[in-house]
Design a protein around this motif. Structure first.
Motif, PDB file in Angstrom:
ATOM      1  N   CYS A 186       0.854  -1.190   0.000  1.00 57.81           N
ATOM      2  CA  CYS A 186       0.000   0.000   0.000  1.00 57.81           C
ATOM      3  C   CYS A 186       0.889   1.238   0.000  1.00 57.81           C
ATOM      4  O   CYS A 186       1.706   1.424   0.908  1.00 57.81           O
ATOM      5  N   VAL A 187       0.717   2.091  -1.027  1.00 52.94           N
ATOM      6  CA  VAL A 187       1.548   3.286  -1.185  1.00 52.94           C
ATOM      7  C   VAL A 187       0.647   4.497  -1.369  1.00 52.94           C
ATOM      8  O   VAL A 187      -0.246   4.486  -2.226  1.00 52.94           O
ATOM      9  N   LEU A 188       0.889   5.552  -0.589  1.00 55.99           N
ATOM     10  CA  LEU A 188       0.092   6.773  -0.670  1.00 55.99           C
ATOM     11  C   LEU A 188       0.764   7.776  -1.594  1.00 55.99           C
ATOM     12  O   LEU A 188       1.997   7.909  -1.604  1.00 55.99           O
ATOM     13  N   ASP A 189      -0.041   8.504  -2.366  1.00 55.63           N
ATOM     14  CA  ASP A 189       0.466   9.566  -3.225  1.00 55.63           C
ATOM     15  C   ASP A 189       1.228  10.577  -2.359  1.00 55.63           C
ATOM     16  O   ASP A 189       0.696  11.062  -1.356  1.00 55.63           O
ATOM     17  N   ILE A 239       3.597   0.901   3.031  1.00 54.22           N
ATOM     18  CA  ILE A 239       3.837  -0.279   3.854  1.00 54.22           C
ATOM     19  C   ILE A 239       3.698  -1.540   3.024  1.00 54.22           C
ATOM     20  O   ILE A 239       3.029  -1.552   1.993  1.00 54.22           O
ATOM     21  N   ASN A 240       4.358  -2.582   3.513  1.00 49.62           N
ATOM     22  CA  ASN A 240       4.222  -3.909   2.915  1.00 49.62           C
ATOM     23  C   ASN A 240       3.764  -4.863   4.016  1.00 49.62           C
ATOM     24  O   ASN A 240       4.362  -4.925   5.093  1.00 49.62           O
ATOM     25  N   ILE A 241       2.685  -5.585   3.755  1.00 44.49           N
ATOM     26  CA  ILE A 241       2.078  -6.458   4.748  1.00 44.49           C
ATOM     27  C   ILE A 241       2.230  -7.900   4.287  1.00 44.49           C
ATOM     28  O   ILE A 241       1.779  -8.260   3.189  1.00 44.49           O
ATOM     29  N   SER A 242       2.823  -8.727   5.130  1.00 38.05           N
ATOM     30  CA  SER A 242       2.977 -10.151   4.830  1.00 38.05           C
ATOM     31  C   SER A 242       2.069 -10.947   5.768  1.00 38.05           C
ATOM     32  O   SER A 242       2.087 -10.717   6.982  1.00 38.05           O
ATOM     33  N   ILE A 243       1.297 -11.866   5.185  1.00 34.85           N
ATOM     34  CA  ILE A 243       0.416 -12.725   5.964  1.00 34.85           C
ATOM     35  C   ILE A 243       0.802 -14.168   5.663  1.00 34.85           C
ATOM     36  O   ILE A 243       0.844 -14.578   4.503  1.00 34.85           O
ATOM     37  N   SER A 244       1.098 -14.930   6.711  1.00 38.51           N
ATOM     38  CA  SER A 244       1.558 -16.308   6.534  1.00 38.51           C
ATOM     39  C   SER A 244       0.573 -17.282   7.162  1.00 38.51           C
ATOM     40  O   SER A 244      -0.425 -16.890   7.774  1.00 38.51           O
ATOM     41  N   PHE A 295     -11.741  -9.662   1.156  1.00 37.39           N
ATOM     42  CA  PHE A 295     -11.326  -8.446   0.455  1.00 37.39           C
ATOM     43  C   PHE A 295     -10.630  -7.547   1.465  1.00 37.39           C
ATOM     44  O   PHE A 295     -11.242  -7.115   2.450  1.00 37.39           O
ATOM     45  N   TYR A 296      -9.344  -7.255   1.238  1.00 37.36           N
ATOM     46  CA  TYR A 296      -8.528  -6.479   2.179  1.00 37.36           C
ATOM     47  C   TYR A 296      -8.317  -5.063   1.627  1.00 37.36           C
ATOM     48  O   TYR A 296      -7.956  -4.893   0.467  1.00 37.36           O
ATOM     49  N   LEU A 297      -8.530  -4.078   2.491  1.00 39.31           N
ATOM     50  CA  LEU A 297      -8.490  -2.688   2.050  1.00 39.31           C
ATOM     51  C   LEU A 297      -7.583  -1.855   2.942  1.00 39.31           C
ATOM     52  O   LEU A 297      -7.749  -1.827   4.172  1.00 39.31           O
ATOM     53  N   CYS A 298      -6.617  -1.161   2.326  1.00 38.66           N
ATOM     54  CA  CYS A 298      -5.749  -0.216   3.042  1.00 38.66           C
ATOM     55  C   CYS A 298      -6.442   1.145   3.130  1.00 38.66           C
ATOM     56  O   CYS A 298      -7.063   1.589   2.166  1.00 38.66           O
ATOM     57  N   PHE A 354      -8.006   7.988   2.983  1.00 37.83           N
ATOM     58  CA  PHE A 354      -7.622   7.704   1.602  1.00 37.83           C
ATOM     59  C   PHE A 354      -7.445   6.189   1.476  1.00 37.83           C
ATOM     60  O   PHE A 354      -6.576   5.615   2.132  1.00 37.83           O
ATOM     61  N   SER A 355      -8.268   5.563   0.675  1.00 37.74           N
ATOM     62  CA  SER A 355      -8.219   4.109   0.564  1.00 37.74           C
ATOM     63  C   SER A 355      -7.777   3.655  -0.815  1.00 37.74           C
ATOM     64  O   SER A 355      -7.919   4.380  -1.799  1.00 37.74           O
ATOM     65  N   GLY A 356      -7.266   2.437  -0.879  1.00 34.06           N
ATOM     66  CA  GLY A 356      -6.833   1.880  -2.154  1.00 34.06           C
ATOM     67  C   GLY A 356      -7.951   1.132  -2.857  1.00 34.06           C
ATOM     68  O   GLY A 356      -9.106   1.151  -2.428  1.00 34.06           O
ATOM     69  N   ASP A 357      -7.601   0.472  -3.953  1.00 34.58           N
ATOM     70  CA  ASP A 357      -8.574  -0.321  -4.704  1.00 34.58           C
ATOM     71  C   ASP A 357      -8.863  -1.648  -4.025  1.00 34.58           C
ATOM     72  O   ASP A 357      -9.827  -2.317  -4.365  1.00 34.58           O
ATOM     73  N   GLY A 358      -8.032  -2.018  -3.082  1.00 36.42           N
ATOM     74  CA  GLY A 358      -8.261  -3.262  -2.360  1.00 36.42           C
ATOM     75  C   GLY A 358      -7.560  -4.453  -2.998  1.00 36.42           C
ATOM     76  O   GLY A 358      -7.117  -4.409  -4.145  1.00 36.42           O
ATOM     77  N   THR A 359      -7.469  -5.515  -2.230  1.00 38.09           N
ATOM     78  CA  THR A 359      -6.880  -6.774  -2.685  1.00 38.09           C
ATOM     79  C   THR A 359      -7.810  -7.912  -2.304  1.00 38.09           C
ATOM     80  O   THR A 359      -8.198  -8.036  -1.134  1.00 38.09           O
ATOM     81  N   PHE A 360      -8.190  -8.727  -3.277  1.00 41.58           N
ATOM     82  CA  PHE A 360      -9.014  -9.894  -2.972  1.00 41.58           C
ATOM     83  C   PHE A 360      -8.102 -11.102  -2.843  1.00 41.58           C
ATOM     84  O   PHE A 360      -7.399 -11.475  -3.780  1.00 41.58           O
ATOM     85  N   LEU A 361      -8.131 -11.697  -1.665  1.00 42.84           N
ATOM     86  CA  LEU A 361      -7.339 -12.889  -1.390  1.00 42.84           C
ATOM     87  C   LEU A 361      -8.235 -14.114  -1.460  1.00 42.84           C
ATOM     88  O   LEU A 361      -9.249 -14.199  -0.757  1.00 42.84           O
ATOM     89  N   HIS A 362      -7.868 -15.062  -2.303  1.00 42.93           N
ATOM     90  CA  HIS A 362      -8.609 -16.316  -2.439  1.00 42.93           C
ATOM     91  C   HIS A 362      -7.680 -17.452  -2.033  1.00 42.93           C
ATOM     92  O   HIS A 362      -6.748 -17.809  -2.764  1.00 42.93           O
TER      93      HIS A 362
END
Length: 221
Positions: free
Chosen positions: A47-50, A99-104, A113-116, A130-138
């Motif tokens: 997740c990176v902010l302008d 930030i970079n988020i690692s999930i193990s 659906f994960y949203l920053c 300010f939110s991102g487009d999100g990430t869908f984890l399957h």
């Protein structure tokens, strides 16, 4: 159901969920958009902010949207506060701008659906998010296999084609309706013209009959 069709269904879910996310999505770049992973595996979300909006950021949240907007973690001052049930499985690096988020040790229950969301206060102490487009984890279940993730461009092309087809069908229906309306109008006008012509003929015939009757001499008594 084919794997490709299932993938398209998942991406449509992503697009539908994105339509409900917070404002200012153009200011945050979150990637990847879609992740497939096997159980017990690990993934990374970035997740990176302008930079133009990065001043006075109070912190960064990561939410799980489908789990009632559950707060997954909060990142502030280079420290992450992770929900207790995920603490042993999450590692965060970066700062309040990126930030970079690692999930193990993933499980099927991590599918979501994960949203920053980057949070700050304006000059009037109003909260801005300010939110991102999100990430869908399957996270794949038993019997499921990894398959290429459907691209947004491909789905957008399908939507565009469907829109063109729908517009073409609508235009054709409109043309048919107009043609039917014009045909009925022309038939109505033709009927009126024919009635007028018959009326004129009858009027002329009546006039001629009257003139002829007037010209016949009356018998002398």
């Amino acid at each position: 159901m084919s794997q490709s069709y299932r993938g398209i269904r998942v991406l449509l879910l992503i697009l539908a969920l994105n339509s409900k996310t917070a404002c200012a999505t153009l200011h945050v770049r979150q990637s990847p958009l879609y992740i497939q992973a096997k159980a017990a595996g690990s993934i990374n979300i970035s997740c990176v902010l302008d930079p133009a909006y990065s001043e006075n950021i109070e912190g960064i949240y990561l939410y799980r949207k489908r789990a009632e907007n559950m707060e997954y973690l909060y990142f502030r001052e280079e420290k992450a506060v992770v929900s207790e049930m995920y603490k042993a499985r999450v590692h965060v690096t970066g700062n309040r701008k990126a930030i970079n988020i690692s999930i193990s040790s993933l499980t099927e229950n991590d599918t979501d659906f994960y949203l920053c969301a980057f949070v700050k206060f304006d000059s009037n102490y109003n909260i801005l998010s300010f939110s991102g487009d999100g990430t869908f984890l399957h996270v794949l279940g038993p019997g499921e296999c990894l398959c290429p993730a459907p691209s947004v461009e491909k789905v957008e092309n399908h939507i565009h084609i469907a829109a063109v087809i729908a517009l073409s069908i609508f235009s054709f229906i409109c043309i048919v309706i107009v043609v039917i309306w014009l045909s009925r109008k022309m038939m109505k006008n033709r009927t009126i013209q024919q009635n007028l012509s018959v009326y004129e003929d009858m009027k002329m015939l009546s006039k001629c009959t009257s003139n002829t009757a007037a010209q016949i001499p009356k018998p002398v008594a």
